[in-house]
Design a protein around this motif. Structure first.
Motif, PDB file in Angstrom:
ATOM      1  N   CYS A  14       0.869  -1.354   0.051  1.00 50.59           N
ATOM      2  CA  CYS A  14       0.034  -0.041  -0.057  1.00 50.59           C
ATOM      3  C   CYS A  14       0.936   1.203  -0.076  1.00 50.59           C
ATOM      4  CB  CYS A  14      -0.837   0.152   1.049  1.00 50.59           C
ATOM      5  SG  CYS A  14      -2.105  -1.288   1.279  1.00 50.59           S
ATOM      6  N   VAL A  15       0.154   2.393  -0.658  1.00 52.57           N
ATOM      7  CA  VAL A  15       0.798   3.629  -0.321  1.00 52.57           C
ATOM      8  C   VAL A  15      -0.061   4.069   0.736  1.00 52.57           C
ATOM      9  CG1 VAL A  15       1.286   5.864  -1.422  1.00 52.57           C
ATOM     10  CG2 VAL A  15       1.340   3.900  -2.692  1.00 52.57           C
ATOM     11  N   LEU A  16       0.596   4.020   2.016  1.00 51.36           N
ATOM     12  CA  LEU A  16       0.099   4.418   3.185  1.00 51.36           C
ATOM     13  C   LEU A  16       0.046   5.770   3.378  1.00 51.36           C
ATOM     14  CD1 LEU A  16      -1.310   3.253   5.920  1.00 51.36           C
ATOM     15  CD2 LEU A  16       1.126   3.101   6.753  1.00 51.36           C
ATOM     16  N   TRP A  17      -0.939   6.467   3.761  1.00 52.76           N
ATOM     17  CA  TRP A  17      -1.047   7.819   4.080  1.00 52.76           C
ATOM     18  C   TRP A  17      -2.085   8.635   5.279  1.00 52.76           C
ATOM     19  CZ3 TRP A  17      -5.707  10.779   3.736  1.00 52.76           C
ATOM     20  CH2 TRP A  17      -6.942  10.077   3.128  1.00 52.76           C
ATOM     21  N   LEU A  59      -2.516  -5.483   3.309  1.00 51.45           N
ATOM     22  CA  LEU A  59      -2.938  -4.890   4.641  1.00 51.45           C
ATOM     23  C   LEU A  59      -2.215  -5.569   5.611  1.00 51.45           C
ATOM     24  CD1 LEU A  59      -6.875  -4.933   4.265  1.00 51.45           C
ATOM     25  CD2 LEU A  59      -5.266  -3.063   3.953  1.00 51.45           C
ATOM     26  N   ARG A  60      -1.800  -6.803   5.506  1.00 51.35           N
ATOM     27  CA  ARG A  60      -0.958  -7.789   6.385  1.00 51.35           C
ATOM     28  C   ARG A  60       0.422  -7.075   6.575  1.00 51.35           C
ATOM     29  NH1 ARG A  60       2.742 -11.093   5.328  1.00 51.35           N
ATOM     30  NH2 ARG A  60       1.923 -11.828   3.274  1.00 51.35           N
ATOM     31  N   ARG A  69      -2.382  -0.286  11.207  1.00 46.62           N
ATOM     32  CA  ARG A  69      -3.492  -0.807  10.544  1.00 46.62           C
ATOM     33  C   ARG A  69      -3.860   0.343   9.692  1.00 46.62           C
ATOM     34  NH1 ARG A  69      -8.004  -3.118  14.063  1.00 46.62           N
ATOM     35  NH2 ARG A  69      -7.712  -1.227  15.261  1.00 46.62           N
ATOM     36  N   CYS A  70      -4.715  -0.340   8.594  1.00 49.18           N
ATOM     37  CA  CYS A  70      -5.260   0.862   7.561  1.00 49.18           C
ATOM     38  C   CYS A  70      -6.618   0.491   7.225  1.00 49.18           C
ATOM     39  CB  CYS A  70      -4.106   1.057   6.471  1.00 49.18           C
ATOM     40  SG  CYS A  70      -3.524  -0.390   5.466  1.00 49.18           S
ATOM     41  N   ALA A  95      -3.948   3.616   0.956  1.00 48.57           N
ATOM     42  CA  ALA A  95      -4.709   3.105   2.319  1.00 48.57           C
ATOM     43  C   ALA A  95      -4.364   4.228   3.434  1.00 48.57           C
ATOM     44  CB  ALA A  95      -4.212   1.872   2.658  1.00 48.57           C
ATOM     45  N   LYS A  96      -5.404   4.371   3.723  1.00 44.33           N
ATOM     46  CA  LYS A  96      -5.252   5.582   5.057  1.00 44.33           C
ATOM     47  C   LYS A  96      -5.052   4.865   6.310  1.00 44.33           C
ATOM     48  CE  LYS A  96      -7.648   9.233   7.206  1.00 44.33           C
ATOM     49  NZ  LYS A  96      -9.078  10.181   7.216  1.00 44.33           N
ATOM     50  N   ALA A  97      -3.958   5.624   6.991  1.00 43.14           N
ATOM     51  CA  ALA A  97      -3.456   4.696   8.105  1.00 43.14           C
ATOM     52  C   ALA A  97      -4.651   5.055   9.311  1.00 43.14           C
ATOM     53  CB  ALA A  97      -2.336   5.573   8.766  1.00 43.14           C
ATOM     54  N   ALA A  98      -4.883   3.928   9.940  1.00 45.85           N
ATOM     55  CA  ALA A  98      -5.657   3.970  10.925  1.00 45.85           C
ATOM     56  C   ALA A  98      -4.737   3.967  12.336  1.00 45.85           C
ATOM     57  CB  ALA A  98      -6.473   2.787  11.248  1.00 45.85           C
TER      58      ALA A  98
END
Length: 144
Positions: A14-17, A59-60, A69-70, A95-98
């Motif tokens: 993911c490109v985590l943001w 996601l993993r 988690r995202c 994917a948005k960071a949670a």
């Protein structure tokens, strides 16, 4: 590890943001991971386990590598390249960071939350830079 009929290694990430936690700015930040084995900066990603779906693997891997988690969003372009003489295809999502918290480990020793321009500069592989632009496009944000 999952491969396709043509022996292509399958991976996902993911490109985590997130929006900056700074109360004033709230600007977009992208998470990059540093892998000491390769001394590189990249988006969180990894190989699929046998029978694992691409999104589940993405996601993993994000959680394993970044500690966050995202929430997955738009599918981004896949990236195809050769690693150690074998084809590797990585499927990506925005994917948005949670919630979460990074803890250094054997695979990833640090992470960095950076502006899109700084992330583009820090990424080791040029092929990963296009994913920053794909994320901005998916979020309907213009490149600065």
């Amino acid at each position: 590890m999952t491969t396709t009929d043509d022996d292509t290694i399958q991976a996902a990430g993911c490109v985590l943001w997130r929006h900056s936690p700074a109360r004033v700015s709230g600007e977009l930040e992208i998470c990059l991971v540093h892998r000491p084995k390769y001394d590189d900066w990249s988006h969180p990603k990894g190989k699929l386990k046998r029978g694992e779906e691409h999104l589940a693997a993405a996601l993993r891997e994000v959680e394993e590598e970044s500690g966050f988690r995202c929430v997955p969003g738009t599918r981004l372009p896949s990236v195809l390249y050769y690693a150690n003489g074998r084809r590797k295809e990585v499927s990506y999502w925005a994917a948005k960071a949670a919630d979460g918290r990074f803890t250094p480990n054997r695979e990833v020793d640090r992470i960095a939350w950076l502006s899109p321009d700084a992330a583009r500069t820090r990424l080791t592989q040029p092929r990963d830079r296009d994913l920053v632009d794909a994320l901005l496009s998916a979020l309907h944000l213009a490149r600065h």
